[in-house]
Design a protein around this motif. Sequence first.
Motif, PDB file in Angstrom:
ATOM      1  N   VAL A 411       0.840  -1.204   0.000  1.00 58.35           N
ATOM      2  CA  VAL A 411       0.000   0.000   0.000  1.00 58.35           C
ATOM      3  C   VAL A 411       0.872   1.250   0.000  1.00 58.35           C
ATOM      4  N   ALA A 412       1.941   1.210   0.810  1.00 57.05           N
ATOM      5  CA  ALA A 412       2.831   2.370   0.884  1.00 57.05           C
ATOM      6  C   ALA A 412       3.497   2.639  -0.463  1.00 57.05           C
ATOM      7  N   ARG A 413       3.871   1.561  -1.166  1.00 56.52           N
ATOM      8  CA  ARG A 413       4.523   1.740  -2.466  1.00 56.52           C
ATOM      9  C   ARG A 413       3.566   2.319  -3.501  1.00 56.52           C
ATOM     10  N   SER A 414       2.276   1.966  -3.379  1.00 55.88           N
ATOM     11  CA  SER A 414       1.293   2.477  -4.334  1.00 55.88           C
ATOM     12  C   SER A 414       0.732   3.833  -3.916  1.00 55.88           C
ATOM     13  N   SER A 415       1.185   4.335  -2.771  1.00 56.35           N
ATOM     14  CA  SER A 415       0.710   5.623  -2.267  1.00 56.35           C
ATOM     15  C   SER A 415       1.850   6.626  -2.306  1.00 56.35           C
ATOM     16  N   GLY A 416       1.499   7.878  -2.328  1.00 56.86           N
ATOM     17  CA  GLY A 416       2.540   8.904  -2.292  1.00 56.86           C
ATOM     18  C   GLY A 416       2.075  10.194  -2.928  1.00 56.86           C
ATOM     19  N   LEU A 438      -1.670  14.014  -4.332  1.00 57.52           N
ATOM     20  CA  LEU A 438      -1.555  12.905  -3.389  1.00 57.52           C
ATOM     21  C   LEU A 438      -2.423  11.742  -3.871  1.00 57.52           C
ATOM     22  N   THR A 439      -1.855  10.530  -3.889  1.00 53.72           N
ATOM     23  CA  THR A 439      -2.575   9.356  -4.382  1.00 53.72           C
ATOM     24  C   THR A 439      -2.514   8.227  -3.359  1.00 53.72           C
ATOM     25  N   GLY A 440      -3.489   7.321  -3.461  1.00 54.63           N
ATOM     26  CA  GLY A 440      -3.485   6.139  -2.609  1.00 54.63           C
ATOM     27  C   GLY A 440      -3.901   6.457  -1.190  1.00 54.63           C
ATOM     28  N   ALA A 447       3.853   8.372   5.025  1.00 59.66           N
ATOM     29  CA  ALA A 447       3.921   9.782   5.434  1.00 59.66           C
ATOM     30  C   ALA A 447       5.310  10.380   5.247  1.00 59.66           C
ATOM     31  N   GLU A 448       6.350   9.639   5.655  1.00 61.72           N
ATOM     32  CA  GLU A 448       7.697  10.217   5.581  1.00 61.72           C
ATOM     33  C   GLU A 448       8.143  10.431   4.140  1.00 61.72           C
ATOM     34  N   ARG A 449       7.745   9.513   3.249  1.00 58.75           N
ATOM     35  CA  ARG A 449       8.133   9.687   1.853  1.00 58.75           C
ATOM     36  C   ARG A 449       7.448  10.904   1.243  1.00 58.75           C
ATOM     37  N   VAL A 450       6.200  11.133   1.616  1.00 59.45           N
ATOM     38  CA  VAL A 450       5.486  12.315   1.128  1.00 59.45           C
ATOM     39  C   VAL A 450       6.159  13.577   1.635  1.00 59.45           C
ATOM     40  N   PHE A 467      -6.000  16.715  -3.602  1.00 56.42           N
ATOM     41  CA  PHE A 467      -6.381  15.575  -2.767  1.00 56.42           C
ATOM     42  C   PHE A 467      -7.411  14.652  -3.419  1.00 56.42           C
ATOM     43  N   SER A 468      -7.862  14.928  -4.617  1.00 56.56           N
ATOM     44  CA  SER A 468      -9.024  14.219  -5.169  1.00 56.56           C
ATOM     45  C   SER A 468      -8.788  12.726  -5.353  1.00 56.56           C
TER      46      SER A 468
END
Length: 550
Positions: A411-416, A438-440, A447-450, A467-468
Motif C-alpha cells: 500500500v505504501a509503495r502504491s501511495s505517495g 496525493l494518491t493512494g 507519510a515520511e516519503r510524502v 487531494f481528489s
Amino acid sequence: MRLAALRGLLPGRSDYADVPTHWRADIAAGATVGIVALPLALAFGISSGAGAAAGLVTAVVAGLVAAVFGGSNVQVSGPTGAMAVVLVPIVGEHGVAALAVVGILAGIMLMIAGVLRLGQLIGLVPWPVIAGFTAGIGVIIFLQQVPLVLGPADELGTRPAVAAFHALQHADWSAAVWPLAAVAVVVGLMLLLPLWDERIPVSLVAIVLVTVLAELLHLPLARIGEIPSSLPLPSIPAVDPALLQTLLTAALAVAALSAIESLLSARVAVDLSGDARYNPDRELVGQGMACIASGAFGGIPATGAIARTAVNVRAGGRTRLSVITHSVALLGVIYLASGPVSRIPTSALAAVLMLTAVRMIPFREARTILRSTRSDAAVLLLTMVITVMVDLIEAVQFGIAVAAVFALRAVARSSGVRREPIDAPADPADARIAVYRLTGSMFFGAAERVRGDVRAEGDIEVVILAFSQLRTMDATGANTLAEIVRALERQGVTVLIKGVPERHMALMRSVGVIGALRDRRHLFDSFPPALEHARSHVRRSAKSRAASLI
C-alpha cells in the motif's frame, strides 16, 4: 435491536424447516459420518494424550451440542488433529485433568467472542496463513504417529519433530515389524478400496480387518485399551486457584484455535453445500457451548472438523438432523460396542491419521501461492515452519503480522505524491507554481516519503496540494500534511489545498491541516479556481517586487 441480535445467536424453528423434506438423506448422511468419525475420534483422543475414551466422548457430546447451537446446518464438530496438537503440551505440563478446566474456560471465551460479534474477523486471516497453518498441522499429525508405531514414546509435551526423531533413533526394528505391517495394510486398503467403490467407509473397514487379524493371530500389537460402556455423568472440575492463571493462557490458545478452525470449516461447508445460511457469531457461541459440555463430561475441547463436514455434505446431509444423527451413532458405539473397540491396535489408528495428515496438506494451494508473489510465498513457508517447530497460535499470529507488513508495504509503495504539470493554457505565472497530487493512502507507512517529496525549490511561490485521488488517511498522515503546510508557509510559500474528500475533512481540521493555511480561503473544491488564485498571487507578488525596485 440488540435483543433481536442476541436471538439470532440462539436456536430457532427455522433451523429444522427443511427436515421434513430431507430427513431420509440426513439420517443416511449422519450414519455415514458417524462411521467415518469413529476411528478419527479414537485416534485424536489418543494423540491429544487424553485417551481414546475422551476422544469418543468429545465426538458425541460436543458434536451434539454444536449441532444444535452452532451457526452452520451441516458442520460436524468433534476432536481434531489441530486441537490434539495444542492439547499435548497442556497434558504434559498439567495432566489430563486440566483439559476439562481448559475446555470450559475456552468455551466461555468463545461464547463471549460470539456475543461481541467477533466471528467476522476470520475474514482477516490471509489465504497464505491458512494454507501454511493447515500444512503445518498435517506435518505435526504425521510426526505424532511415528512414536506410536515405533515406540518408545517421549514424554507428553515433547515437540513432535523431536519425538519422531528420537523414536527413529531408538526404535527396536525387530519389534516394530508388526506395527509397521499393520500401518502398511491400513494405508493400502484406504488407497485401494475407493478404486473399487467410493461409498465404502475405508478407514473403518481397514481398522476392523486389522483388528480381526490381530485377534485371530494373537499379534504383538499395542491396543487402545478399555473405553467406557456408557456416557459418564457431567461434573464441574475442581479448579486450583494457583493453577488458574496458567490455564487461562492455555485456554486462550485453545479458544483461538477452536474459533479459527471452526469458522474456516463452516465457511468451507457453505462452499460445498451451496447453502449460504451461516452465522459466524452463532458458530462461536455454539462451539463455546460444545467445549463447555465436553469438558463437563470428561472430553476434550472440540472444533469444527473440515474432513467430517465435507463427508456429511457429500453424503447428502442438508440439515442439522444429519449432524445430530452422527452423534447418536457414536453414542450407540459407546453403549453397544465398547468391548470390540477397546481391542483396536493403536498402530492401525496411527495409520489412519498418517494418511489423513498427508491429505490435509494443501499441495495444490501451496503450489499456487508459491508461484504467486514472493511475499505470499514467504508468509506461507514461515507460517508452516513456525507451526511445526514452535506453536500453532504463534504461527497464525506471526503469519498475520508478516502478511500485514507486506500488505502495508505494498500500500505504501502504491501511495505517495507526484508533481504534475499544469493542465491549462500556459501562463507566465506558472513557472512559480508547483502542483502536487496525493494518491493512494496517506498513512504512517507513506507519510515520511510524502514529507520528503513535497518541496518548493527555486522560484516556487505557490504550492497546490491536490487531494481528489486520496482514498484513505490516518492521523499520522494528516499530522504530516499539517507539518508540511507549516514548513512551506514558514518559507514564505503559499499553500493552496484542492479537492479534499468530505470523509477526510473532519480529520484534517482536528489535526490542524486547515488551520496551518495562511488563509482559510486557500481551500478549494476544484482545480481551476485554485489555479486562478495561485496565478493572481504570483502576479501580485511580481508587482510588489517591481514596485520595490523603483
